[in-house]
Design a protein around this motif. Sequence first.
Motif, mmCIF file in Angstrom:
data_model
loop_
_atom_site.group_PDB
_atom_site.id
_atom_site.type_symbol
_atom_site.label_atom_id
_atom_site.label_comp_id
_atom_site.label_asym_id
_atom_site.label_seq_id
_atom_site.Cartn_x
_atom_site.Cartn_y
_atom_site.Cartn_z
ATOM 1 N N LEU A 1 0.825 -1.322 0.129
ATOM 2 C CA LEU A 1 -0.104 -0.216 -0.129
ATOM 3 C C LEU A 1 0.830 1.149 -0.190
ATOM 4 N N ALA A 2 1.981 1.200 0.623
ATOM 5 C CA ALA A 2 2.752 2.457 0.578
ATOM 6 C C ALA A 2 3.344 2.822 -0.636
ATOM 7 N N GLN A 3 3.129 1.964 -1.971
ATOM 8 C CA GLN A 3 3.590 2.625 -3.362
ATOM 9 C C GLN A 3 2.568 3.535 -3.779
ATOM 10 N N PRO A 4 1.087 2.978 -3.837
ATOM 11 C CA PRO A 4 0.290 4.100 -4.049
ATOM 12 C C PRO A 4 -0.223 5.057 -3.221
ATOM 13 N N PHE A 5 -0.084 4.749 -1.815
ATOM 14 C CA PHE A 5 -0.529 5.743 -0.920
ATOM 15 C C PHE A 5 0.439 6.778 -0.210
ATOM 16 N N GLY A 6 1.457 6.485 -0.527
ATOM 17 C CA GLY A 6 2.753 7.279 -0.135
ATOM 18 C C GLY A 6 3.024 6.842 1.424
ATOM 19 N N ASP A 7 4.016 7.867 1.790
ATOM 20 C CA ASP A 7 4.534 7.449 3.502
ATOM 21 C C ASP A 7 3.697 7.194 4.327
ATOM 22 N N GLN A 8 3.577 6.215 5.246
ATOM 23 C CA GLN A 8 2.964 6.130 6.422
ATOM 24 C C GLN A 8 2.978 7.258 7.168
ATOM 25 N N VAL A 9 2.027 7.713 7.699
ATOM 26 C CA VAL A 9 1.919 8.914 8.500
ATOM 27 C C VAL A 9 1.256 8.825 9.848
ATOM 28 N N GLY A 10 0.934 7.664 9.927
ATOM 29 C CA GLY A 10 0.275 7.436 11.503
ATOM 30 C C GLY A 10 -0.402 5.985 11.409
ATOM 31 N N ALA B 1 -5.414 -2.368 15.274
ATOM 32 C CA ALA B 1 -4.721 -1.250 14.621
ATOM 33 C C ALA B 1 -4.221 -1.243 13.420
ATOM 34 N N GLY B 2 -4.191 -0.627 12.506
ATOM 35 C CA GLY B 2 -3.474 -0.531 11.371
ATOM 36 C C GLY B 2 -2.957 0.710 10.816
ATOM 37 N N ALA B 3 -2.149 0.529 9.691
ATOM 38 C CA ALA B 3 -1.230 1.854 9.437
ATOM 39 C C ALA B 3 -2.151 2.742 8.352
ATOM 40 N N ILE B 4 -2.047 4.177 8.583
ATOM 41 C CA ILE B 4 -2.550 4.979 7.423
ATOM 42 C C ILE B 4 -1.290 5.614 6.754
ATOM 43 N N PHE B 5 -1.924 6.331 5.824
ATOM 44 C CA PHE B 5 -0.794 6.849 4.761
ATOM 45 C C PHE B 5 -1.155 8.336 4.368
ATOM 46 N N HIS B 6 -0.023 9.030 3.661
ATOM 47 C CA HIS B 6 -0.450 10.241 3.346
ATOM 48 C C HIS B 6 -1.475 10.242 2.337
ATOM 49 N N GLY B 7 -1.809 9.466 1.583
ATOM 50 C CA GLY B 7 -2.852 9.373 0.732
ATOM 51 C C GLY B 7 -4.211 8.925 1.386
ATOM 52 N N THR B 8 -4.116 8.476 2.573
ATOM 53 C CA THR B 8 -5.307 7.868 3.226
ATOM 54 C C THR B 8 -5.887 9.199 3.738
#
Length: 287
Positions: free
Chosen positions: A65-74, A95-102
């Motif tokens: 997911l980090a490829q299309p969504f960008g860096d994890q931001v939280g 809990a799960g990761a969220i990304f710049h694109g999220t």
Amino acid sequence: MRPILAALCLALLPGVAFAACPSVPEVARFARAFLDRSAPPPPPLYPDLSMADALCAQDRFVAVLAQPFGDQVGWKVGLTNPVIQGRFGVNHPVAGAIFHGTIRESSGAELPANFGILPIVESDLLVRIRDEGVNTAGDDPVALLRHVESVIPFIELADLVYPPDAPWNAPMIVAINVGARLGVLGTPIPAEATPDFAARLAAMTVILSDDTREIARAPGRAILGQPMNALAWLVADLKSRGRPLRAGEYVSLGGFSAPVRPEAGRSYRVTYDGLVAQPVHVDVRFR
């Protein structure tokens, strides 16, 4: 397919130990379906995982997911409301990761109603971490608020992927990264490390509505009795995995009421009444 497999190979680097985990081809197949917004092939993937296996699957999925969504931001804390927990047959958060694109969309954004495989709209709330002292603040809401920069109105646009009648359990929702897909940000509210602000977080009324009616309302305490309790839970959960929260990261604290399916041509608003002097809100419209 090649970029997906390349990302998944990062999870197999020498010296990295994993629990028995869904295979790379399984995760790749699921990731491709998720990114293409196409239904995964039956039967439902990951029905019988241990939590260790689910966390391993999440790590591999997040690498893709980090490829299309960008860096994890939280981080996203899910299943923080008893109503939502009941739907998934669990009694604790995940809990799960969220990304710049999220969380890149601002209030009033217009998005496709079919933004996911099984898209849902959920009234949520973000906090932005001020400093890493949050990792040792304990579970007192005021102590936690000393390390929170802002509280941000937030509509989460999650993707459940599988239908409600799937064999849901906590490991299954963890393996799909708690359904993180997109989100819409409102105007940040400066956090106040005071008993009064903490009390307002718990007592405020959170209202989800569309452009025709009120859909649901819930008090702030619908999230684990006090929204800051979700942050305390996440700090403890990440500590058990050796992952501290970082300054500048966002934390999605969870849903206040049951989510709804978006409809094309409709607008949705989440209003927070009682947190500050005047009600504040965040909006999204679907085409």
